[in-house]
Design a protein around this motif. Structure first.
Motif, PDB file in Angstrom:
ATOM      1  N   TRP A 273      57.313  37.350 103.977  1.00  0.00           N
ATOM      2  CA  TRP A 273      55.906  37.176 103.622  1.00  0.00           C
ATOM      3  C   TRP A 273      55.086  38.293 104.230  1.00  0.00           C
ATOM      4  O   TRP A 273      55.284  38.654 105.389  1.00  0.00           O
ATOM      5  CB  TRP A 273      55.378  35.838 104.149  1.00  0.00           C
ATOM      6  N   HIS A 274      54.136  38.813 103.466  1.00  0.00           N
ATOM      7  CA  HIS A 274      53.176  39.787 103.970  1.00  0.00           C
ATOM      8  C   HIS A 274      51.826  39.084 104.096  1.00  0.00           C
ATOM      9  O   HIS A 274      51.311  38.529 103.130  1.00  0.00           O
ATOM     10  CB  HIS A 274      53.048  40.988 103.026  1.00  0.00           C
ATOM     11  N   CYS A 275      51.260  39.109 105.297  1.00  0.00           N
ATOM     12  CA  CYS A 275      49.963  38.468 105.541  1.00  0.00           C
ATOM     13  C   CYS A 275      48.849  39.449 105.189  1.00  0.00           C
ATOM     14  O   CYS A 275      48.736  40.522 105.790  1.00  0.00           O
ATOM     15  CB  CYS A 275      49.853  38.039 106.997  1.00  0.00           C
ATOM     16  N   GLU A 276      48.042  39.071 104.190  1.00  0.00           N
ATOM     17  CA  GLU A 276      46.935  39.924 103.760  1.00  0.00           C
ATOM     18  C   GLU A 276      45.853  40.014 104.838  1.00  0.00           C
ATOM     19  O   GLU A 276      45.106  40.985 104.878  1.00  0.00           O
ATOM     20  CB  GLU A 276      46.332  39.392 102.456  1.00  0.00           C
ATOM     21  N   ASN A 277      45.782  39.041 105.713  1.00  0.00           N
ATOM     22  CA  ASN A 277      44.721  39.008 106.726  1.00  0.00           C
ATOM     23  C   ASN A 277      44.974  39.977 107.881  1.00  0.00           C
ATOM     24  O   ASN A 277      44.080  40.694 108.290  1.00  0.00           O
ATOM     25  CB  ASN A 277      44.547  37.594 107.277  1.00  0.00           C
ATOM     26  N   ASP A 278      46.202  39.962 108.413  1.00  0.00           N
ATOM     27  CA  ASP A 278      46.487  40.811 109.577  1.00  0.00           C
ATOM     28  C   ASP A 278      47.373  42.009 109.252  1.00  0.00           C
ATOM     29  O   ASP A 278      47.631  42.846 110.118  1.00  0.00           O
ATOM     30  CB  ASP A 278      47.083  39.996 110.725  1.00  0.00           C
ATOM     31  N   GLY A 279      47.878  42.109 108.008  1.00  0.00           N
ATOM     32  CA  GLY A 279      48.693  43.249 107.605  1.00  0.00           C
ATOM     33  C   GLY A 279      50.132  43.212 108.088  1.00  0.00           C
ATOM     34  O   GLY A 279      50.869  44.167 107.888  1.00  0.00           O
ATOM     35  N   ASN A 280      50.542  42.122 108.723  1.00  0.00           N
ATOM     36  CA  ASN A 280      51.901  42.019 109.253  1.00  0.00           C
ATOM     37  C   ASN A 280      52.845  41.357 108.255  1.00  0.00           C
ATOM     38  O   ASN A 280      52.420  40.559 107.421  1.00  0.00           O
ATOM     39  CB  ASN A 280      51.920  41.215 110.560  1.00  0.00           C
ATOM     40  N   ASP A 281      54.131  41.675 108.385  1.00  0.00           N
ATOM     41  CA  ASP A 281      55.181  41.020 107.612  1.00  0.00           C
ATOM     42  C   ASP A 281      55.866  39.993 108.501  1.00  0.00           C
ATOM     43  O   ASP A 281      56.102  40.247 109.693  1.00  0.00           O
ATOM     44  CB  ASP A 281      56.213  42.041 107.120  1.00  0.00           C
TER      45      ASP A 281
ATOM     46  N   ILE B 189      46.106  34.422 103.161  1.00  0.00           N
ATOM     47  CA  ILE B 189      46.945  34.631 101.982  1.00  0.00           C
ATOM     48  C   ILE B 189      48.232  35.306 102.427  1.00  0.00           C
ATOM     49  O   ILE B 189      48.207  36.394 103.028  1.00  0.00           O
ATOM     50  CB  ILE B 189      46.243  35.493 100.920  1.00  0.00           C
ATOM     51  N   MET B 190      49.357  34.644 102.149  1.00  0.00           N
ATOM     52  CA  MET B 190      50.687  35.205 102.390  1.00  0.00           C
ATOM     53  C   MET B 190      51.255  35.619 101.036  1.00  0.00           C
ATOM     54  O   MET B 190      51.397  34.780 100.142  1.00  0.00           O
ATOM     55  CB  MET B 190      51.619  34.182 103.045  1.00  0.00           C
ATOM     56  N   THR B 191      51.560  36.906 100.894  1.00  0.00           N
ATOM     57  CA  THR B 191      52.099  37.432  99.645  1.00  0.00           C
ATOM     58  C   THR B 191      53.597  37.659  99.802  1.00  0.00           C
ATOM     59  O   THR B 191      54.044  38.198 100.822  1.00  0.00           O
ATOM     60  CB  THR B 191      51.407  38.764  99.279  1.00  0.00           C
ATOM     61  N   ALA B 192      54.350  37.240  98.787  1.00  0.00           N
ATOM     62  CA  ALA B 192      55.800  37.381  98.828  1.00  0.00           C
ATOM     63  C   ALA B 192      56.209  38.847  98.886  1.00  0.00           C
ATOM     64  O   ALA B 192      55.589  39.703  98.254  1.00  0.00           O
ATOM     65  CB  ALA B 192      56.420  36.726  97.594  1.00  0.00           C
ATOM     66  N   ILE B 193      57.252  39.130  99.649  1.00  0.00           N
ATOM     67  CA  ILE B 193      57.862  40.456  99.686  1.00  0.00           C
ATOM     68  C   ILE B 193      59.138  40.361  98.853  1.00  0.00           C
ATOM     69  O   ILE B 193      60.021  39.562  99.150  1.00  0.00           O
ATOM     70  CB  ILE B 193      58.200  40.889 101.126  1.00  0.00           C
ATOM     71  N   TRP B 194      59.206  41.155  97.788  1.00  0.00           N
ATOM     72  CA  TRP B 194      60.315  41.077  96.831  1.00  0.00           C
ATOM     73  C   TRP B 194      61.267  42.252  96.998  1.00  0.00           C
ATOM     74  O   TRP B 194      60.835  43.367  97.252  1.00  0.00           O
ATOM     75  CB  TRP B 194      59.779  41.088  95.399  1.00  0.00           C
TER      76      TRP B 194
END
Length: 162
Positions: free
Chosen positions: A77-85, A100-105
């Motif tokens: 997961w990539h966190c849009e808030n803090d920029g961390n994976d 918002i957690m964005t999937a890492i594909w």
């Protein structure tokens, strides 16, 4: 006087002890933790998943099956808030804001077989990943009386070498 602290949720009862009791109201901020596939194609099923969490609370991040995408596997997961994976099941502390957690594909690797239809000759095999171009090889065999016209995947769809 000893201080006892307990948090009671709706539907739970308190067994009255042999002394006076003062119950204090607790107020929490609740925020949304949204799992999203990102700006990608071929997502199957859910387009997002929203969970409500208490700010300051700890939650293990969702597993890889939360979202699905054709030809890809989710690797974190990539966190849009803090920029961390973050990895799956990471104990995430919910901040006092919506997250918002964005999937890492990662593309899935496939094997592409070029069947030459000659039983005495091996078929050429190439590795390929989702959404990458693979160059069709030249045919390495001959069949008496036939002319090679290309590689066919589906009817009326022919790929030329190179």
């Amino acid at each position: 006087m000893d201080r006892w602290e307990h948090e009671f949720v709706q539907g739970k009862g308190l067994v009255m002890p042999a002394h006076n009791v003062t119950l204090t109201a607790l107020f929490y901020y609740y925020r949304n933790l949204t799992y999203a596939p990102g700006d990608v194609d071929d997502v199957v099923g859910a387009q997002k998943d929203i969970q409500t969490m208490r700010a300051g609370g700890v939650k293990d991040l969702a597993e890889s099956t939360r979202l699905t995408r054709k030809g890809y596997k989710m690797v974190g997961w990539h966190c849009e808030n803090d920029g961390n994976d973050y990895p799956f099941f990471y104990p995430y502390i919910m901040p006092d804001e919506n997250v918002i957690m964005t999937a890492i594909w990662k593309p899935i690797n496939y094997v592409l077989v070029f069947n030459n239809l000659v039983s005495s000759a091996p078929n050429r095999r190439l590795q390929g990943e989702t959404n990458t171009k693979v160059m069709a090889p030249d045919v390495e065999v001959e069949r008496n009386g036939y002319t090679f016209e290309g590689w066919s995947l589906y009817e009326n769809q022919i790929y030329q070498p190179g």
